[in-house]
Design an enzyme around this catalytic site. Structure first.
Site, short mmCIF file in Angstrom:
data_model
loop_
_atom_site.label_atom_id
_atom_site.label_comp_id
_atom_site.label_asym_id
_atom_site.label_seq_id
_atom_site.Cartn_x
_atom_site.Cartn_y
_atom_site.Cartn_z
N GLY A 7 12.53 4.72 -6.06
CA GLY A 7 11.99 3.59 -5.28
C GLY A 7 12.03 2.30 -6.08
O GLY A 7 11.09 1.51 -6.05
N TYR A 149 -0.90 10.34 5.00
CA TYR A 149 -0.70 9.56 3.77
C TYR A 149 -1.78 9.92 2.75
O TYR A 149 -1.49 10.21 1.59
CB TYR A 149 -0.71 8.06 4.06
CG TYR A 149 -0.46 7.20 2.83
CD1 TYR A 149 0.81 7.14 2.24
CD2 TYR A 149 -1.49 6.47 2.24
CE1 TYR A 149 1.03 6.36 1.10
CE2 TYR A 149 -1.27 5.70 1.10
CZ TYR A 149 0.00 5.64 0.54
OH TYR A 149 0.22 4.89 -0.59
N LYS A 153 -1.28 11.84 -0.99
CA LYS A 153 -1.69 11.26 -2.27
C LYS A 153 -2.74 12.14 -2.97
O LYS A 153 -2.82 12.15 -4.20
CB LYS A 153 -2.19 9.82 -2.05
CG LYS A 153 -1.08 8.87 -1.60
CD LYS A 153 0.12 8.89 -2.55
CE LYS A 153 1.21 7.92 -2.15
NZ LYS A 153 2.37 7.93 -3.09
N GLY A 180 -5.27 0.77 -5.51
CA GLY A 180 -5.69 0.28 -4.19
C GLY A 180 -4.62 -0.68 -3.68
O GLY A 180 -3.43 -0.49 -3.94
N VAL A 182 -1.91 -3.19 -3.03
CA VAL A 182 -0.88 -3.89 -3.80
C VAL A 182 0.04 -4.59 -2.79
O VAL A 182 0.46 -3.96 -1.81
CB VAL A 182 -0.03 -2.91 -4.63
CG1 VAL A 182 1.05 -3.66 -5.41
CG2 VAL A 182 -0.90 -2.07 -5.56
#
Ligand code: NAP
Length: 251
Positions: A7, A149, A153, A180, A182
């Protein structure tokens, strides 16, 4: 130092590429958007050797083949930054698109596993290496519409710790980085190109920057070799915790 970043074409991954290049690391940059990889390689290739891989990390056989066939000068990886990840939609679980759930699991869990499985044995054989996994505060604190999601995580956090349990006795490091908010392209992807909804995520607040996270990641991999940073959770000062939700209705 040779660093592979998944990524790398946007956000935190691109910031990591720039930061590691400034510190002289040779880089393997992974992403699906070839033109972004080319642009980054052109920019950073003036500083360090760069190898780009146009690769969808959900493609198990392609990941295995590409990572097994890295050019010799890039094959001895010291750091793997498992950064590629997506969030799709913000509908409640009961109204979610099953394809979004599958794509999220395939990227945030399976893609991360394919890359780790390909690279970890070499690190153990060399008794040297560091795997950085991008978790999220979403792995610890659920929020409405976060469902899969959040679940992916939470997986990243626990998988990172469990890997260290297996790696005891080796000098291979594992760190779960759990940010948190970004500012990146994550919200554009989540809202499938709806620019207004994506912009609203960052409106009238000061999120962290991708470079804030790259700074922390670089710090983690430059600690003395006898120390392992297990996990780091960080948030903008403009973000905090909600109280638990309570539904009230007349009974
Ligand atoms: P971003 O700007 O959207 O970047 C995501 C990157 O992942 C892009 O380079 C994208 O490249 C790549 N990617 C997505 N699917 C891929 C696939 N199947 N194969 C290969 N590459 C793929 O998002 P970001 O905020 O930098 O997110 C990076 C990581 O941080 C993610 O794991 C995210 O969950 C985590 N995180 C972000 C935040 C936040 O607030 N932004 C908070 C906590 C955690 P291509 O599209 O070119 O493939």
């Amino acid at each position: 130092m040779t660093v592979l970043i998944t990524g790398a074409t946007a956000g935190i991954g691109a910031a990591c590429a720039r930061r590691f290049a400034l510190h002289g690391a040779r880089l393997v940059l992974v992403g699906r958007r070839a033109h972004r990889l080319d642009t980054l390689a052109h920019e950073l290739g003036k500083l360090v050797p760069i190898h780009t891989l146009e690769l969808d990390i959900r493609n198990r056989s392609a990941v295995q083949q590409e990572l097994a066939e890295l050019p010799a000068e890039f094959a001895t990886l010291d750091v793997l930054v498992n950064n590629a990840g997506i969030a799709l939609g913000l509908e409640p679980a009961q109204r979610s698109d099953l394809d979004d759930w599958v794509a999220t699991v395939e990227t945030n869990i399976m893609g991360l596993l394919y890359c780790t499985h390909a690279i970890l044995p070499g690190m153990v054989a060399r008794n040297k290496g560091h795997i950085i996994n991008l978790g999220s505060v979403a792995g610890s604190y659920p929020y409405p519409g976060g469902h899969v999601y959040c679940g992916t995580k939470a997986f990243v956090h626990q998988f990172s710790l469990a890997m260290r349990a297996d790696l005891l006795g080796t000098k291979v490091h594992v760190t779960s980085i759990e940010p948190g908010k970004v500012q990146s392209e994550l919200a554009q992807v989540r809202f499938k190109g709806n620019a207004a909804r994506a912009a609203a995520v960052y409106a009238d607040t000061e999120p962290m920057t991708p470079d804030d996270i790259a700074d922390v990641i670089h710090w983690c991999v430059t600690r003395p070799a006898h120390a392992n940073i297990n996990s780091i959770e960080l948030m903008p000062v403009d973000q905090a915790f909600n109280p638990l939700a309570v539904h009230r209705a007349r009974i």
